[in-house]
Design an enzyme around this catalytic site. Sequence first.
Site, PDB file in Angstrom:
ATOM      1  N   LYS A   5       0.733  -1.178   0.213  1.00 28.22           N
ATOM      2  CA  LYS A   5       0.224  -0.339   0.369  1.00 28.22           C
ATOM      3  C   LYS A   5       1.321   1.089   0.288  1.00 28.22           C
ATOM      4  O   LYS A   5       0.307   2.333  -0.176  1.00 28.22           O
ATOM      5  CB  LYS A   5      -0.918   0.416   0.986  1.00 28.22           C
ATOM      6  CG  LYS A   5      -2.003  -0.951   1.638  1.00 28.22           C
ATOM      7  CD  LYS A   5      -2.878  -1.678   0.443  1.00 28.22           C
ATOM      8  CE  LYS A   5      -3.754  -1.135  -0.372  1.00 28.22           C
ATOM      9  NZ  LYS A   5      -3.856  -1.507  -1.913  1.00 28.22           N
ATOM     10  N   ARG A  97       5.341   4.782   2.790  1.00 31.43           N
ATOM     11  CA  ARG A  97       4.636   5.169   2.912  1.00 31.43           C
ATOM     12  C   ARG A  97       3.999   5.874   4.436  1.00 31.43           C
ATOM     13  O   ARG A  97       4.382   5.007   5.536  1.00 31.43           O
ATOM     14  CB  ARG A  97       3.305   5.059   2.222  1.00 31.43           C
ATOM     15  CG  ARG A  97       2.258   5.274   2.333  1.00 31.43           C
ATOM     16  CD  ARG A  97       0.980   4.579   1.570  1.00 31.43           C
ATOM     17  NE  ARG A  97      -0.159   6.227   1.737  1.00 31.43           N
ATOM     18  CZ  ARG A  97      -1.589   5.659   0.953  1.00 31.43           C
ATOM     19  NH1 ARG A  97      -2.149   4.243   0.390  1.00 31.43           N
ATOM     20  NH2 ARG A  97      -2.282   6.041   0.720  1.00 31.43           N
ATOM     21  N   SER A 105      -4.760   2.136   4.563  1.00 34.02           N
ATOM     22  CA  SER A 105      -5.320   1.550   2.431  1.00 34.02           C
ATOM     23  C   SER A 105      -5.221   0.311   3.059  1.00 34.02           C
ATOM     24  O   SER A 105      -6.395   0.343   2.214  1.00 34.02           O
ATOM     25  CB  SER A 105      -3.890   2.848   2.179  1.00 34.02           C
ATOM     26  OG  SER A 105      -4.077   2.291   1.383  1.00 34.02           O
TER      27      SER A 105
HETATM   28  N1  LIG Z   1       0.572   8.038  -8.071  1.00 30.84           N
HETATM   29  C1  LIG Z   1       0.413   8.076  -6.952  1.00 30.84           C
HETATM   30  N2  LIG Z   1       1.395   8.288  -6.658  1.00 30.84           N
HETATM   31  C2  LIG Z   1       1.145   7.512  -4.894  1.00 30.84           C
HETATM   32  N3  LIG Z   1       0.199   6.619  -4.655  1.00 30.84           N
HETATM   33  C3  LIG Z   1      -0.320   5.961  -4.973  1.00 30.84           C
HETATM   34  C4  LIG Z   1      -0.846   6.747  -6.650  1.00 30.84           C
HETATM   35  N4  LIG Z   1      -1.533   6.341  -7.202  1.00 30.84           N
HETATM   36  C5  LIG Z   1      -2.708   5.750  -6.489  1.00 30.84           C
HETATM   37  N5  LIG Z   1      -1.929   6.215  -5.223  1.00 30.84           N
HETATM   38  C6  LIG Z   1      -2.280   4.717  -3.996  1.00 30.84           C
HETATM   39  O1  LIG Z   1      -1.635   3.792  -3.843  1.00 30.84           O
HETATM   40  C7  LIG Z   1      -2.111   3.035  -2.911  1.00 30.84           C
HETATM   41  C8  LIG Z   1      -1.901   1.951  -3.360  1.00 30.84           C
HETATM   42  O2  LIG Z   1      -0.712   1.331  -3.048  1.00 30.84           O
HETATM   43  P1  LIG Z   1      -0.280   0.306  -3.765  1.00 30.84           P
HETATM   44  O3  LIG Z   1      -0.048   0.120  -5.072  1.00 30.84           O
HETATM   45  O4  LIG Z   1       1.351  -0.190  -3.542  1.00 30.84           O
HETATM   46  O5  LIG Z   1      -1.294  -0.927  -3.080  1.00 30.84           O
HETATM   47  S1  LIG Z   1      -0.657  -2.756  -3.066  1.00 30.84           S
HETATM   48  O6  LIG Z   1      -0.049  -3.148  -2.429  1.00 30.84           O
HETATM   49  O7  LIG Z   1      -0.101  -3.030  -5.060  1.00 30.84           O
HETATM   50  O8  LIG Z   1      -1.816  -3.266  -2.830  1.00 30.84           O
HETATM   51  C9  LIG Z   1      -3.339   3.572  -2.926  1.00 30.84           C
HETATM   52  O9  LIG Z   1      -3.307   4.548  -1.726  1.00 30.84           O
HETATM   53  P2  LIG Z   1      -4.933   4.822  -0.829  1.00 30.84           P
HETATM   54  O10 LIG Z   1      -6.093   5.097  -1.821  1.00 30.84           O
HETATM   55  O11 LIG Z   1      -4.902   5.610   0.322  1.00 30.84           O
HETATM   56  O12 LIG Z   1      -5.664   2.840  -0.816  1.00 30.84           O
HETATM   57  C10 LIG Z   1      -3.221   4.673  -3.761  1.00 30.84           C
HETATM   58  O13 LIG Z   1      -4.574   5.927  -3.812  1.00 30.84           O
END
Ligand SMILES: Nc1ncnc2c1ncn2[C@@H]1O[C@H](COP(=O)(O)OS(=O)(=O)O)[C@@H](OP(=O)(O)O)[C@H]1O
Length: 478
Positions: A5, A97, A105
């Site tokens: 996340k 994060r 998240s």
């Molecule tokens: N451009 C960009 N930059 C940074 N972060 C972003 C971006 N786009 C999406 N998100 C947020 O990333 C969160 C999901 O993280 P992951 O992709 O690592 O999730 S996972 O572990 O693969 O399930 C998820 O967090 P939450 O919305 O709080 O759930 C996304 O909102």
Amino acid sequence: MGAQKGGTTALHSYLMLHPQLNPPRKKELHIFDIDRNFNSWPNQLKVAFRVPKQPILKKQHESISFESTPSYIASTLACERMSTFLSPWTVYVLILRDPVKRLWSEYNMKARRIQNQDTTLQSLFDHADDLAVCWTPTENDDDAVDGAKSKDSSGDSVPPAEKMRREHCQEALDKHLDGSRVKASQVSRRMVNLKFAMDFKRKCVDTAKLGASIEESRECARKLGVLRETLPDIRQDIIQETKSLQPCVDMAAGKQFSEAKVPVSALPWTAREQECQGKLKTRICPQCVREADSEGCVAKCFSASNGTAQELAIQMGCTPPDVGPYPSHKLRSPSACSGDLCTCYPKAVNMADISKNFLWRGLYYPQVQQCLRYIPRSQLLIVDNDDLRRDPASVLGKITNELGLRDAPYGGPGFTYADASNEFSRKYPEFASTTGWSEDGSSSVPMPEDIELMLRSFYATPNKMLFDLIGKKFDHWL
Ligand SMILES: Nc1ncnc2c1ncn2[C@@H]1O[C@H](COP(=O)(O)OS(=O)(=O)O)[C@@H](OP(=O)(O)O)[C@H]1O
């Protein structure tokens, strides 16, 4: 390599757009943290990841393969395995994060999965008549279920009548389940739903219709192991996990800070900041000690010192990350993890039920500490989620520069994150429904204040320990 996340999908999406970077066939290969996958190496790696057989100087690479598995950093095995098996020119990227936001998240992703399961089950009820073809008892139920388990459900061993019945069932499922899946799984949605329908029919449906009530069916499905996840009681989980982890955190922090009090150089930066500043001021800029405007004076004096101030700061172990190279974190012995926060690991980790790991996943200090036993700090690029969101071109520039790649296509006019995320959805159409992932998952559900307070208090010290370890500070986490 994480964190879960942390924004790994966004980062993966951006990397996919670079012409010299080869994405894997799916995000999250889990090669190094899951024994089953790791043991099937090297075939899986060769096919899916294409790691160069010989180490090649990074600048000579025409193109480079990459993969992203967010759980690597929380695994005790992944870093050691990667350092042994991957090319010494591998660049490891860790996107961190604020652990409080990370946890929220994750919780919301879990909630979405549960909701998806319930919606699926409800759809089965709502469309029971159309789906009766899936529940009709047949002579060869066992064959049908076994057939459904195999990847090729239209295999030759399945009798034609059964094959047709299954096709009709699949059609009905496709029509009524409308993109939802009964459980998060790496297997394709169609297969998961079909297997669920077959198993459900065999074990939960006595008549041509579904079970007597949705509750009864849900209970049966739970017994089948299909509805395995339940929505965690997040407050209780946090309280319980805090109870188990807090003593380790206190012990490690107490040890670190008390040991550190003896010589200044042994103190972590966060603890010795004031003391260091005082000493440096007295030694290098004595005039500033007398001046009222001491901040401006010290800055001027430092930059006029032609590096002497920096050298001395390094000698004294007083180098904050933004002044110069941070003294690398020296681990005392291969078992250095014991006695530090790593002793918390067995208390925290319950692989059978990930919901018990909410706090651990954001306890980055022991994870990174463990990883640095195997991967040199210089090969580990640590970025912050907020930076990727705010200024992707700069974050990606650092990564591609580290890899010796041509200029990144991320700063051009009109470039938006949507370009990257569209490319991601095109290449991995099932990712979101497989994992419960969502682009803006937790933002629509505000975190309750009491939960935030509990978490902020728990993470305050380990965050500082992490900053000290990595020589980087994310102020907005505190
Ligand atoms: N451009 C960009 N930059 C940074 N972060 C972003 C971006 N786009 C999406 N998100 C947020 O990333 C969160 C999901 O993280 P992951 O992709 O690592 O999730 S996972 O572990 O693969 O399930 C998820 O967090 P939450 O919305 O709080 O759930 C996304 O909102």
